[in-house]
Design an enzyme around this catalytic site. Structure first.
Site, short mmCIF file in Angstrom:
data_model
loop_
_atom_site.label_atom_id
_atom_site.label_comp_id
_atom_site.label_asym_id
_atom_site.label_seq_id
_atom_site.Cartn_x
_atom_site.Cartn_y
_atom_site.Cartn_z
N ASP A 31 0.22 30.80 9.70
CA ASP A 31 0.73 29.47 10.03
C ASP A 31 0.28 28.50 8.94
OD1 ASP A 31 0.99 26.80 11.26
OD2 ASP A 31 1.35 27.90 13.12
N ILE A 32 1.19 27.65 8.45
CA ILE A 32 0.82 26.71 7.38
C ILE A 32 0.15 25.45 7.91
CG2 ILE A 32 2.55 27.59 5.76
CD1 ILE A 32 4.23 25.06 6.45
N GLN A 95 7.61 22.97 21.20
CA GLN A 95 8.31 23.85 20.27
C GLN A 95 8.92 23.00 19.18
OE1 GLN A 95 11.40 26.35 21.93
NE2 GLN A 95 11.57 27.56 20.05
N HIS A 101 8.90 32.62 18.76
CA HIS A 101 7.68 32.95 18.03
C HIS A 101 6.46 32.85 18.94
CE1 HIS A 101 8.11 28.57 17.46
NE2 HIS A 101 6.82 28.50 17.24
N HIS A 103 2.28 32.23 18.72
CA HIS A 103 1.11 31.82 17.95
C HIS A 103 -0.04 32.75 18.34
CE1 HIS A 103 2.53 27.79 16.61
NE2 HIS A 103 3.33 27.94 17.66
#
Length: 135
Positions: A31-32, A95, A101, A103
């Protein structure tokens, strides 16, 4: 693939990502905007907006890869003693990318994450009334 989906772009290789694992049905990448060190995302390769729309085989692929990522982060990241697995479904549930997706968020003693609510005992009659609607 969805034309304007950033995660579909990552699946296609058109958008750079830091992949850490992949299977035929899913990929895992960092994750960025990590909540904690090692926070990563697991997505099915096939596009769906969220888990309500995802095909069972796509969910299976994503959850199995997420399971292996939870094991990996707790075994390989120094100090990681657990993990949260989170799926946000809809804008009101935080979201921001509308591609299914998960996490995987490694947890550390004294890390900055806290629950978004303070758990307390609920009203049993209200809980029963809501459960009746879900049966």
């Amino acid at each position: 693939m969805s034309e304007n989906c950033i995660f579909c772009g990552i699946v296609a290789g058109d958008i750079p990502s830091t992949r850490v694992a992949e299977t035929d049905g899913a990929i895992a990448f960092m994750d960025i905007a990590p909540a904690t060190p090692g926070h990563l995302l697991v997505i099915p390769r096939a596009h769906s907006a969220d888990l309500r729309e995802a095909a069972p085989e796509d969910l299976t692929a994503a959850f199995l890869l997420a399971q292996s990522m939870v094991t990996r982060v707790t075994e390989r990241l120094e100090g990681a003693t657990g993990a949260n697995l989170l799926s946000c479904i809809g804008a009101d549930a935080w979201q921001s990318v509308f591609h299914t997706h998960l996490h995987v968020i490694p947890r550390y003693p004294d890390d900055p994450m806290v629950l978004p609510w303070q758990p307390h005992s609920g009203d049993l009659d209200e809980i029963k009334a809501v459960s009746d609607k879900l049966m």
